[in-house]
Design an enzyme around this catalytic site. Sequence first.
Site, PDB file in Angstrom:
ATOM      1  N   GLY A 182      -8.276  44.917  21.073  1.00 16.13           N
ATOM      2  CA  GLY A 182      -8.154  43.548  21.555  1.00 16.13           C
ATOM      3  C   GLY A 182      -6.728  43.145  21.876  1.00 16.13           C
TER       4      GLY A 182
ATOM      5  CE  LYS B 285      11.700  46.356  19.124  1.00 14.45           C
ATOM      6  NZ  LYS B 285      11.364  46.725  20.521  1.00 14.45           N
TER       7      LYS B 285
END
Length: 608
Positions: A284, A405
């Site tokens: 989602g 990251k």
Amino acid sequence: MAYHQRLSLLILIDSSFIIVAFLLSKVLLYETFDLYHHITVSTLLSLIVFHHFFSKVYKLYKKAWEYASIGELLIILKIVSFSIFFTAIIQLSIDNAVHLRMLFIIWLIQMSFIGGSRFTWRAIRDSYFKTEENRKRTLIIGAGAAGTMIARQLIKNNDSSLLPVAFIDDDHRKHNLDILGIPVIGGVNQLESAVSNLMIENIVIAIPSLNSRELNRIFKECAKTNINTKTLPMIEDLVTGKVSIEQFRDVEVEDLLGREPVKLDMEGISEYITNKVVIVTGAGGSIGSEICRQIARFLPKHLILLGHGENSIYSIEMELRDLYSEQPIKFFPEIADIQDAEKIQQIMNLYRPDVVYHAAAHKHVPLMEHSPEEAVKNNLLGTLNVANAAHLTKVKTFVLISSDKAVNPTSVMGATKRLAEMSIQHLNKTSKTNFIAVRFGNVLGSRGSVIPLFKKQIKNGGPVTITHPEMVRYFMTIPEASRLVIQAGSLAKGGEIFVLDMGEPVKILDLAKNLVTLSGNSIDDIGISFTGMRPGEKLFEELLNDNEVHEKQIYPNIYIGKASESYVEEIGLLLKTYSQLDKEVLRQTLIQLANRKHHQNSAYSMPG
């Protein structure tokens, strides 16, 4: 009823033209109206019958003459010529002679009357029925095929709010020419003066082939005018019929930062997705949902949409069901938390997937600095739950969606992503499943990213807040990242960290300025303020650390990093004790372990 009335009227008009043409030819040649001679009657009947026969063949009476063009004129030419030709054959068969002069004069008069009547109607409609009031004077950049098509559509559509008054094009051969009666007044360097002199209220960029660099150049010139600038819809939306050529859209920051479209190895991807069972975790989310959209194009047998938020899973499920209602794909929504190992294993056992894309994660850097234990539970423990379940059910390929990251991480989010990479690389050594990670930077427009924040700040009147004037980041669009993730999955042999080519890093300050300009505001009105760097942030992001650098691309826009050490024992110890640690201690522990280098052979111990 209206169609039949129109058809009857046109047949009557054309028949009248043919009779008049015939009579005029008789008068011009013989100065007589001898209508009862057998040749006269047969010629007139032949002309009428053959004209209407070929009119039906070429669908003359179905043409919308208010939009008549050269194509319609050629059809009239064919119809009149064929009717004259077959009339000549009738004359020859009856009278053993062809009255060439009479037929030639009839041909000329018919072409003039029938062709002229159609184009006269278009001229009258264009001249007297066109309402130019309340239509915005529009400048079209690009006098090529797309620009001409737009101009034609706007001219013929009186309901359009835009009125094209000029073209701008850098092709000097087109300067001072008229296209559809609209002048090409110069190149992009003359845009400012053109807007001022012609009182332009709207600009449309109509060059689909533009790359982002060229679009940037043109947009900067448009921005100087403070005039609303639009561009064409996406080509794929035009082709699929989702939008029409007249449904212009605003220039988006994605257009200015975007790159060449990703070309996929369709055959390679089809081989491992088509008619296979695929699970996407975090289905989602912004990345997860786009991965689902891209996967569905390859027609898997089953696509399992796994996520924690019921609304987002329902939304992507309904979207895909609508798009692929006539395709043999079955979509299965599954509401589950990846921290629930037992539930995840049940789902894997139920569907027995061939491929798993693991996109579920906490990714907000500052929030994870405040809640490091949640980052561990979701990004590390959750990943291990899904990976172990995939291993036990002998999934063929497991793809972890990682982040830039994770390279030399200074944040909790980056550290947990790096430790997740280490964990699946270690699992790959003993599993029949091919475990890989795919690393990329920021995606434009994803939830929690900087662009939606900037747009909201601009909408509220500003200022736009930036942590540091020198902050730079890598960016790519969500569809591009998702396509490359799927492509990387097809290249998996197991244990790799794939790195997506993010192009040139973008200065966040420049990004903010572009967004302000795109919104139709000036930077002075909105303002930009600097708030200072947040916990865990870096000025520059990296995609590979020094130990992982592998310069060769294995596929366009995809690199592969060298395998690095996996500290699984230390990760295991961390997972047993993390809930007992102080937040700051846990944060330091995560970053220290994620940054541990190959040559550090000393025993690792938990601080505290």
